[in-house]
Structure formats: C-alpha cells, structure tokens
Design an enzyme around this catalytic site. Structure first.
Site, PDB file in Angstrom:
ATOM      1  N   GLU A  49       0.824  -1.217   0.000  1.00  0.00           N
ATOM      2  CA  GLU A  49       0.000   0.000   0.000  1.00  0.00           C
ATOM      3  C   GLU A  49       0.851   1.257   0.000  1.00  0.00           C
ATOM      4  O   GLU A  49       0.400   2.310  -0.452  1.00  0.00           O
ATOM      5  CB  GLU A  49      -0.923   0.019   1.229  1.00  0.00           C
ATOM      6  CG  GLU A  49      -2.266  -0.609   0.935  1.00  0.00           C
ATOM      7  CD  GLU A  49      -3.298  -0.414   2.044  1.00  0.00           C
ATOM      8  OE1 GLU A  49      -4.362  -0.981   1.902  1.00  0.00           O
ATOM      9  OE2 GLU A  49      -3.028   0.274   3.045  1.00  0.00           O
TER      10      GLU A  49
ATOM     11  N   HIS B 155       8.255 -26.570  -1.562  1.00  0.00           N
ATOM     12  CA  HIS B 155       7.597 -27.685  -2.254  1.00  0.00           C
ATOM     13  C   HIS B 155       6.424 -27.210  -3.111  1.00  0.00           C
ATOM     14  O   HIS B 155       5.644 -28.026  -3.594  1.00  0.00           O
ATOM     15  CB  HIS B 155       7.141 -28.730  -1.224  1.00  0.00           C
ATOM     16  CG  HIS B 155       8.309 -29.298  -0.470  1.00  0.00           C
ATOM     17  ND1 HIS B 155       8.920 -30.483  -0.816  1.00  0.00           N
ATOM     18  CD2 HIS B 155       9.012 -28.808   0.577  1.00  0.00           C
ATOM     19  CE1 HIS B 155       9.937 -30.703   0.009  1.00  0.00           C
ATOM     20  NE2 HIS B 155      10.015 -29.700   0.863  1.00  0.00           N
TER      21      HIS B 155
ATOM     22  N   LYS C 145     -13.878   0.119  -3.957  1.00  0.00           N
ATOM     23  CA  LYS C 145     -14.934   0.484  -3.005  1.00  0.00           C
ATOM     24  C   LYS C 145     -16.048   1.245  -3.718  1.00  0.00           C
ATOM     25  O   LYS C 145     -17.219   1.008  -3.482  1.00  0.00           O
ATOM     26  CB  LYS C 145     -14.365   1.373  -1.894  1.00  0.00           C
ATOM     27  CG  LYS C 145     -13.527   0.630  -0.876  1.00  0.00           C
ATOM     28  CD  LYS C 145     -13.214   1.555   0.287  1.00  0.00           C
ATOM     29  CE  LYS C 145     -12.135   0.986   1.177  1.00  0.00           C
ATOM     30  NZ  LYS C 145     -11.573   1.968   2.074  1.00  0.00           N
TER      31      LYS C 145
HETATM   32  O1  PA5 Z   1      -3.278   1.361   5.831  1.00  0.00           O
HETATM   33  C1  PA5 Z   1      -4.438   1.676   5.727  1.00  0.00           C
HETATM   34  O2  PA5 Z   1      -4.836   2.821   5.972  1.00  0.00           O
HETATM   35  C2  PA5 Z   1      -5.516   0.687   5.342  1.00  0.00           C
HETATM   36  O3  PA5 Z   1      -5.029  -0.514   4.909  1.00  0.00           O
HETATM   37  C3  PA5 Z   1      -6.463   0.460   6.489  1.00  0.00           C
HETATM   38  O4  PA5 Z   1      -5.762  -0.058   7.570  1.00  0.00           O
HETATM   39  C4  PA5 Z   1      -7.620  -0.470   6.146  1.00  0.00           C
HETATM   40  O5  PA5 Z   1      -8.215  -0.123   4.943  1.00  0.00           O
HETATM   41  C5  PA5 Z   1      -8.664  -0.441   7.244  1.00  0.00           C
HETATM   42  O6  PA5 Z   1      -9.163   0.844   7.396  1.00  0.00           O
HETATM   43  P1  PA5 Z   1      -9.944   1.312   8.675  1.00  0.00           P
HETATM   44  O7  PA5 Z   1      -9.070   1.150   9.856  1.00  0.00           O
HETATM   45  O8  PA5 Z   1     -10.288   2.739   8.411  1.00  0.00           O
HETATM   46  O9  PA5 Z   1     -11.170   0.448   8.777  1.00  0.00           O
END
Ligand code: PA5
Length: 437
Positions: free
Chosen positions: A290, A311, A425
């Site tokens: 990310e 494996h 989303k």
């Molecule tokens: O790093 C990030 O911001 C995301 O991966 C969030 O952790 C993930 O989408 C979960 O989001 P939230 O904590 O708002 O539910």
C-alpha cells in the site's frame, strides 16, 4: 541491545559497492524529508515517535482494560481489516503457542483470540456465530475511518448477537472500540452506547498503527508484554536514524531493494523458516504494497513460508523468471530444543539425523536454499535475529516501517496514502446501492 543484524553478502554478486554509493544521496534526501517533515504525507509521521513519546496513562488504561477482558470472556474477537488487524495478528501469532486457541481454558493464559471483519464471507461469519453461541464473548472493533464495510458488517452482526445475549448494557461492557479521535460512524456508535474507546492518533495511518492501541490492546489481552515491543522499537528508532549508511542496516536495506528494483527485480519475497511468521509476512505485504504501489511503480511484496513453500514455489524461485529477490528472516536461537529420536528399525533411514535438533536440520535447509537461490540468480538479504523475543520484534517492526518510508520516498511516491484502494470500493458501493433500490 541490537538483536538484529542484516547480512547483505548475498546481494553483492548483483549490486556493486559503487552502485550502492550512487543511491546514498537519495537515501539522505529521504532521511531529511522524514526528519524535517517536508515530504509527501508529512502529516502522517506520528509512527516515528510512538516508541519514545509514550502516553503512560493510556498504556496503563490498555493494561487494565486487557485484564478486564481476560476475565470476562472465553473468546475475544478482534474486528478489523488491513492495518486494523494485521499487526496485532502478526505479533500474537509470534508469541503465543501455535495451538493456543485449541488448548483447554485451564492451559491457556488468555482467552481464545479470533479475528473477524477482514473479509465478506458469509460462511466465515456463520461459522463464527455458531462457534461462539455457548461461549462468553468480548469484542474489540478497530477501524480508523470508522466506516470500512467489512468490519462494519461483522460488527453489526456480532453487536446484535451480544445485545440479544447480554442486553444492551451488558453488551456495552464487552465491546471495546479503537478508532479516530473525532470523526467516523464507529465513534458515534461508541459515544452513544458508551463503549470504552481507544484513539488511533490522527497522524498515524492504518498500516503504521501496530504500536498504537490498534495493536497494543489485542497484544495485552493475549498476555504479551507490549512494553518490551515498544522498548525494542525505541532502540531501533535511534539506531536506524544514523545517516552513515555503513551503520544503518535499515537504510542499506531500502537502498539495496531500490537498486534491485531498478535492475528488474520487481518482486520481493519476504520469507521465514518459522511458520509463526506467516502473519508478520502478511503485515509486511500490506505495509509495502500500500505504501509503494502507486503511480505505475512499486516492488510487488510477496511472501514465502519455508520450507513449506519450497515444495510449491521452490521451482519457480529457483528457475523461473529472474525478476525476484528474497529477504529472509532468520531466527538464530530456537528455544524448542526438540531432537529427532533414534529408531532401532531405521526403516525410514533417518538415523543419520538421530539426536540432531530439528532446528539444526531447519537451519541446514535455510543455508542450502540461500546458496541455491543465489546461484540461481535470486539475490538474498538475510535479516538475522538473535532470539525470538518481544524486544527484537519491536526492532523488526520499526526496521520495516522506516525502511518502507525511506524506500517510498526514494521511489518518488507518497508512502502514507492509498488512493487506489478507493476504486473497488466505489464500484462495490454503487452496485450495493443499486441493489438496494
Ligand atoms: O493502511 C491503511 O490505511 C488501510 O489498509 C487500512 O488499515 C484499512 O483499509 C482499514 O481501514 P480502517 O481502519 O479505516 O477500517
């Protein structure tokens, strides 16, 4: 004490010292961007200070709350997705018995810990509902935005169940919320229902939040000493701030992986020979994926669990497309001390290994594999950890967080946003809304 030493000798065949020195300026520029808070995402650098600037009163509240949870439930459900669960799951898996959830209550030191809200599977939720039917339950729902669909759906389902079982007030005593300080639907619910609430600091993003209540409350419930984790991270925050690359393995790691990327090695496999690192690897994948994967750039972070995956993936790693490098976590001291027994009949012809520690055999597999992969054209970075303890894992967490930030800046991306996550989303929400109409 530094429990982590990184061995770059198996990269030298692929990257010269001169090439390394050429990126030194980029590393220093990235370092300054973090130090001076002058780079992209500058308002999301709170994770840098978490280990040192501790709110002691808040840490005490986490411990007190964890004690209460441990007394009030057989099953503790952590509802969250991405950064709101992976760090906690990673650390809990490392420091609890491999089969802890299956042990009888009398042998377990903590409630059974189950994660939910990290998928949209009806089967998973149905099975969970049936499993907890006759058990005492408490929930920690974690969401920074307070509106992520997966945890929201799981939470609504579980909250309904708890309210039916314990009544609204009784349920409120078993629901713990970790969310933003000022906004979000989850915060509104928490306020209205008077749930005990913990705050995710505004300047810490989801995937950098393991050392906030997001990770610390679940760790404490699992009986893990999070102070040691914070101490290790604090130590790492000093060691990995050295501007001399020679003494800063974290910056060197960031430098090498970016050079390897420039040379076409655009997949990094984080691997370990210890199966309980599985979710640490998942945490790493989210952190780097990310943070770096944007603007058409980024190393693809993947994971391997050895020797299991030798494996399944071993063939491809040894002889497939040469676009990979490996980063291997090696735990030097294994404390399981289990020897292979000798057998009189020796029908399996394993007596040549009789009396050898299983970890010794595992280590030979590790050494043999590193050599084979390096020979086969896969650079290997080895992260040696002298012992698997909380202090060292605190160091390792900070090592990867800082390396990720530096690496992202070298790559020319903002390592602290995730605009691409919105695309699916948007589509999903418009499908669900059409469905509703
Ligand atoms: O790093 C990030 O911001 C995301 O991966 C969030 O952790 C993930 O989408 C979960 O989001 P939230 O904590 O708002 O539910």
């Amino acid at each position: 004490m530094q429990g982590i030493k990184v061995d770059f000798s198996n990269v030298k065949k692929f990257v010269s010292d001169e090439e390394l020195s050429l990126v030194t300026n980029d590393i220093m520029r990235a370092h300054s961007m973090l130090e001076n808070k002058s780079g992209a995402g500058r308002n999301m650098l709170g994770w840098l200070d978490l280990p040192s600037n501790r709110d002691e009163a808040e840490l005490e509240r986490i411990k007190t709350c964890a004690d209460r949870i441990r007394k009030q439930c057989d099953v503790f459900i952590i509802v969250g997705i991405g950064g709101s669960y992976l760090g906690a799951k990673a650390v809990i898996d490392l420091f609890t018995d491999t089969f802890s959830n299956m042990l009888p209550l009398s042998k377990r030191k903590a409630p059974e810990i189950i994660f939910a809200g990290n998928n949209l599977s009806g089967k998973y939720l149905r099975n969970l509902i049936e499993y907890i039917e006759d058990k005492e339950v408490a929930i920690n729902v974690i969401s920074k935005s307070g509106k992520t669909l997966e945890p929201a759906i799981a939470f609504r389902t579980l909250r309904t169940l708890l309210e039916q079982k314990y009544g609204i007030r009784g349920a409120a005593e078993r629901i713990y919320v970790t969310t933003d300080s000022s906004t979000g639907l989850l915060l509104n619910i928490a306020k209205k229902q008077e749930y005990e609430t913990f705050v995710i600091p505004d300047n810490v993003g989801g995937r950098y939040s393991v050392l906030t209540p997001v990770g610390l409350l679940p760790m404490a419930v699992a009986g893990i000493n999070f102070e040691d984790i914070l101490d290790g991270a604090q130590f790492a925050s000093h060691v990995y701030n050295d501007t001399n690359l020679e003494y800063n393995d974290c910056y060197k790691y960031a430098a090498y992986r970016n050079i390897l990327y420039m040379k076409g090695k655009d997949i990094e496999l984080l691997g370990s020979y210890e199966p309980s690192f599985k979710y640490f690897i998942e945490w790493f994948k989210q952190l780097f994926g990310e943070s770096e994967g944007k603007n058409g750039k980024g190393i693809f972070p993947a994971g391997v669990n050895y020797t299991t995956d030798l494996h399944s993936m071993g063939q491809l790693i040894q002889e497939g497309k040469r676009n990979l490098f490996e980063t291997i976590i090696n735990i030097e001291l294994d404390r399981s001390f289990i020897e292979l027994p000798s057998m009189e009949d020796n029908l399996d012809e394993l007596n040549y290994l009789a009396g050898k520690d299983i970890d010794y055999i595992n280590k030979q597999a590790f050494l043999g594999t590193v050599n084979a992969h390096v020979e086969g054209g896969v650079p290997n970075i080895i992260i040696n950890i002298d012992d698997l303890n909380e202090y060292n894992i605190g160091q390792l967490i900070f090592f990867f967080e800082k390396a990720c930030a530096i690496s992202g800046y070298i790559l020319g991306v903002n390592p602290f946003d995730q605009p691409g996550v919105e695309a699916y989303k948007k589509n999903m929400m418009s499908l669900l809304t059409i469905d509703k109409e």
